[in-house]
Motif scaffolding. Structure first.
Motif, short mmCIF file in Angstrom:
data_model
loop_
_atom_site.label_atom_id
_atom_site.label_comp_id
_atom_site.label_asym_id
_atom_site.label_seq_id
_atom_site.Cartn_x
_atom_site.Cartn_y
_atom_site.Cartn_z
N LYS A 68 0.81 -1.22 0.00
CA LYS A 68 0.00 0.00 0.00
C LYS A 68 0.85 1.28 0.00
O LYS A 68 0.46 2.28 -0.62
CB LYS A 68 -0.94 0.01 1.21
CG LYS A 68 -2.01 -1.09 1.18
CD LYS A 68 -2.93 -0.93 -0.02
CE LYS A 68 -4.03 -1.97 -0.06
NZ LYS A 68 -5.10 -1.74 0.91
N LEU A 69 1.98 1.28 0.69
CA LEU A 69 2.80 2.49 0.78
C LEU A 69 4.05 2.43 -0.09
O LEU A 69 4.82 3.39 -0.14
CB LEU A 69 3.22 2.74 2.24
CG LEU A 69 2.08 2.88 3.25
CD1 LEU A 69 2.63 3.29 4.61
CD2 LEU A 69 1.04 3.88 2.79
N ALA A 74 1.88 7.94 4.82
CA ALA A 74 0.52 7.43 4.59
C ALA A 74 -0.42 8.50 4.07
O ALA A 74 -1.61 8.25 3.86
CB ALA A 74 -0.07 6.76 5.82
N GLU A 89 2.86 10.13 -1.32
CA GLU A 89 3.69 9.02 -1.79
C GLU A 89 5.15 9.38 -1.57
O GLU A 89 5.68 10.33 -2.17
CB GLU A 89 3.42 8.73 -3.27
CG GLU A 89 4.18 7.50 -3.75
CD GLU A 89 3.69 6.98 -5.09
OE1 GLU A 89 4.08 5.85 -5.45
OE2 GLU A 89 2.92 7.69 -5.77
N CYS A 110 -1.49 10.94 9.55
CA CYS A 110 -2.01 10.45 8.28
C CYS A 110 -2.46 8.99 8.30
O CYS A 110 -3.19 8.55 7.42
CB CYS A 110 -0.99 10.65 7.17
SG CYS A 110 -0.82 12.37 6.64
N GLU A 130 -4.17 2.28 -2.44
CA GLU A 130 -2.73 2.44 -2.57
C GLU A 130 -2.39 3.93 -2.48
O GLU A 130 -3.18 4.80 -2.83
CB GLU A 130 -2.24 1.87 -3.91
CG GLU A 130 -2.04 0.37 -3.88
CD GLU A 130 -1.32 -0.14 -5.12
OE1 GLU A 130 -0.21 0.36 -5.42
OE2 GLU A 130 -1.86 -1.02 -5.80
N ILE A 131 -1.18 4.19 -2.03
CA ILE A 131 -0.78 5.54 -1.65
C ILE A 131 -0.87 6.55 -2.79
O ILE A 131 -1.17 7.73 -2.55
CB ILE A 131 0.65 5.54 -1.05
CG1 ILE A 131 0.99 6.90 -0.43
CG2 ILE A 131 1.68 5.10 -2.08
CD1 ILE A 131 0.10 7.32 0.72
N GLN A 132 -0.66 6.13 -4.03
CA GLN A 132 -0.72 7.11 -5.12
C GLN A 132 -2.11 7.72 -5.26
O GLN A 132 -2.27 8.88 -5.64
CB GLN A 132 -0.26 6.50 -6.45
CG GLN A 132 -1.20 5.47 -7.08
CD GLN A 132 -0.90 4.06 -6.61
OE1 GLN A 132 -0.32 3.86 -5.54
NE2 GLN A 132 -1.28 3.07 -7.42
N ILE A 192 -4.31 8.08 -2.63
CA ILE A 192 -4.45 8.98 -1.49
C ILE A 192 -3.72 10.29 -1.77
O ILE A 192 -4.25 11.38 -1.53
CB ILE A 192 -3.90 8.31 -0.22
CG1 ILE A 192 -4.74 7.08 0.16
CG2 ILE A 192 -3.85 9.31 0.94
CD1 ILE A 192 -4.17 6.28 1.32
N ASP A 193 -2.50 10.18 -2.27
CA ASP A 193 -1.68 11.35 -2.60
C ASP A 193 -2.41 12.29 -3.55
O ASP A 193 -2.50 13.50 -3.32
CB ASP A 193 -0.36 10.85 -3.22
CG ASP A 193 0.60 11.97 -3.57
OD1 ASP A 193 0.27 12.82 -4.41
OD2 ASP A 193 1.72 11.98 -3.01
#
Length: 351
Positions: free
Chosen positions: A51-52, A169, A172, A188, A253-255, A257-258
């Motif tokens: 995920k990160l 979190a 990215e 986060c 996945e982090i992208q 969220i980013d």
């Protein structure tokens, strides 16, 4: 009360269910030497990879807080001295901690609107580690990944340690650009306070083993020795680790969220830019944080806005240190929903 405090901040809305499940699954009584705990540790590390996007050869460790990691880094990793680049109160606290352990520790302070001038950086051979506060919670600034990349390219032989307490979190991170990353979960990660994260590259582990420091409760060599079998050297916050596992499992996945946080922070910034009386605390967009927005105004206005927000069921984060009377901070953390951000913007637009 909906909180936009910069930490501890709002937890994920699924937290009541996670806590109920933890009780029913016996997590609250789980032994940290048990197979159940070791499997949980291993799963959390796998989720950090998935995920990160933590590199496969980086090691995940659990500590009590981000603050504890300041001490661990100087105590167990640094061989000569660390050189710190910072702009705010938490970066200053980190260098102060380090100087107690290694008096030759040094560094430079930059201004909130100042981009680190990497070509003009002069870090001598007497320093084997560069310490950077990537996201400075106190003054709502950040160091972009592009600047970290420049520092890595200029000083490939030095270890780099990065404080991402209020950004891991949330944005990215390019973990390969540094050797030591740390955070706490109450920002986060959207979890209750009480758990720290420490991530080490193979180079950082190699230097730790070479230094061989083992004389303290939180000596990193003890931690690494236990981590090889997915255990901890002390009785850890088992519930916190379980909650971390559940949250990581459920988040995108982090992208993704980013991308969402960057869209939201632009909306918040535009709201303040269009305000008749409020201003952005950090004027330079290149150094302005993605996850914590600082807003400034007169002392009387800041007090008025905070009280009015509370009357509408929203808590704004206070300014930090010398900035407290004339600013407030807004957390743009993933656990805060898009509709809650829109509700805040609807309130702030009146000013």
């Amino acid at each position: 009360m909906l909180t936009f405090s910069a930490g501890p901040s709002k937890v994920y809305d699924m937290m009541p269910q996670y806590l109920q499940d933890a009780y029913q699954e016996g997590i609250l009584s789980a032994n940290h030497r048990s197979a159940a705990f070791m499997n949980m540790y291993q799963e959390v590390q796998r989720l950090f990879h998935e995920k990160l996007h933590m590199p496969e050869d980086y090691q995940l460790l659990f500590t009590s807080s981000a603050t504890e990691n300041w001490e661990i880094i100087s105590q167990s990793i640094v061989e000569k001295a660390s050189f710190h680049i910072y702009s705010g109160s938490f970066g200053k606290k980190w260098i102060n901690f380090a100087q107690y352990i290694i008096p030759n520790t040094s560094g430079i302070k930059i201004e909130a609107n100042e981009v680190i001038n990497v070509p003009h950086l002069e870090i001598g051979e007497e320093f084997d580690l560069i310490a950077i506060t990537q996201n400075e919670t106190s003054n709502a600034t950040q160091v972009p990944m592009e600047v970290l990349e420049q520092i890595r390219e200029k000083y490939p032989e030095k270890l780099i340690a990065v404080d991402t307490t209020s950004s891991m979190a949330g944005i990215e991170l390019k973990f390969e650009l540094a050797d030591i990353w740390y955070a706490s979960v109450q920002k986060c990660f959207g979890l209750p306070a009480g758990l720290g994260i420490l991530i080490l590259s193979p180079r950082a582990i190699e230097q730790t083993e070479r230094k061989g420091e083992k004389g303290r409760y939180n000596s990193l060599n003890f931690m690494l020795e236990n981590a090889r079998s997915f255990q901890t050297h002390y009785t850890p916050n088992v519930l916190g680790i379980y909650l971390l596992k559940r949250a990581l499992h459920d988040i995108p996945e982090i992208q993704h969220i980013d991308e969402n946080l960057r869209d939201r922070i632009q909306k918040l910034e535009q709201c303040i830019i269009q305000s008749k009386s409020l201003r952005l605390l950090v004027e330079n967009s290149e150094t302005r944080s993605t996850t914590v927005l600082g807003v400034t105004g007169t002392e009387s206005l800041i007090s008025e806005v905070k009280k009015a927000a509370e009357a509408e069921g929203m808590q704004l984060g206070s300014g930090y240190g010398p900035l407290k009377p004339t600013s407030f901070r807004i957390a743009n953390f993933p656990a805060i929903t898009d509709s809650e951000i829109d509700r805040l913007i609807g309130f702030l637009i009146k000013y």
